[in-house]
Design an enzyme around this catalytic site. Sequence first.
Site, PDB file in Angstrom:
ATOM      1  CG  ASP A  19      -9.540  -0.134   4.619  1.00  0.00           C
ATOM      2  OD1 ASP A  19      -9.445  -0.552   3.468  1.00  0.00           O
ATOM      3  OD2 ASP A  19      -8.854  -0.353   5.762  1.00  0.00           O
ATOM      4  CE  LYS A  75      -3.979  -2.370   2.034  1.00  0.00           C
ATOM      5  NZ  LYS A  75      -4.603  -2.880   3.331  1.00  0.00           N
ATOM      6  CD  GLN A 121      -3.582  -4.248   6.267  1.00  0.00           C
ATOM      7  OE1 GLN A 121      -3.603  -3.498   5.811  1.00  0.00           O
ATOM      8  NE2 GLN A 121      -3.990  -5.639   5.686  1.00  0.00           N
TER       9      GLN A 121
END
Length: 333
Positions: free
Chosen positions: A173, A106, A150
């Site tokens: 997200d 990422k 995460q």
Amino acid sequence: KRSICISTSGLRGCFDRNGHDHAGTAQKACGLQHRCRGKRKDHRAFLKAERMAVMTKIIDGKAISMQIKEEIKKEAASLKEQGKNVTLAVIQVGDNPASCVYVRNKKKGCEYIGIGSLSYELKEETTQEELLSLIRELNAREDVNGILVQLPLPAHIDEDTVIREIDPKKDVDGFHPQSVGALCIGQPGFVSCTPAGIIELLKRSGVSLEGKECVILGRSNIVGKPMALLMLRENATVTIAHSRTKNLAEVTKRADILIVAIGKPKMITREYVKEGAVVIDVGINRDQNNKLCGDVDFDDVAPLCSAITPVPGGVGPMTIAMLLNNCMESVRK
Ligand code: GUN
């Protein structure tokens, strides 16, 4: 009636008048164009590979994700000229090996398209309150556009509480209940990256969803449920199947488009797939030889379908491309 024929790829095969192959007969007759050396197994593998080369489209997620990243890179440069900078904050708690790989990719993605990334690598023992306090700090910072925590988090931290703390305006997200609710009722908001990537993959591969029978195998909050809502938005007829679904193969065999996110290595064999279906494999697993594989038995299923994603190089790269797209979305307006 059996006859030797030259197939569309120009290679020699053996098919009857209905197009069915008869490997035993072909074995005796071929040998000029490939090296089956009279072995039935090798000859069958040849015919399968040949049919696949002619009939099955392998959807190249790596190439499509690169296209998207190039588009975003240009846009990021032009926004920068207007004084609009984009920064993603990535938080990882502990050192789960898979999470380390995802987080590294990422950050590399941000670097590639020319946007900023802030990295917070917190130790496993970090308390929930410490994590929430960091999120509040990032929520308040004007120079941070996106916040990503995460998953999975260590067992002593409640994921739902953490996700709810992220400002929905920075929820790149798409996991916040407000983002999920907006998707559900067709309002604007961030959409979970993997299902958004699958829709983009299908569109850019020329697969229309309108009126199609779509079956999603898996009901997770990250993939299965948002996938269903996105497909519905594209006017597909949607079924969600899962580990408790009765007569699973009967259900998945109805699918024109089959999305597999069940988390079981190579579970989906040809018995689960309708001929000509498009198969999208979300799984990332390791097989007995520690080789990456999906939830679909690619070699078994690919010759049967019209299009399929490989693992690796299918859905995976699209997730990051869509995350970067979500980061840009926060400054587009
Ligand atoms: N863990 C596995 N996939 C994801 C993802 O897409 N986002 C986050 N934050 N964690 C994950």
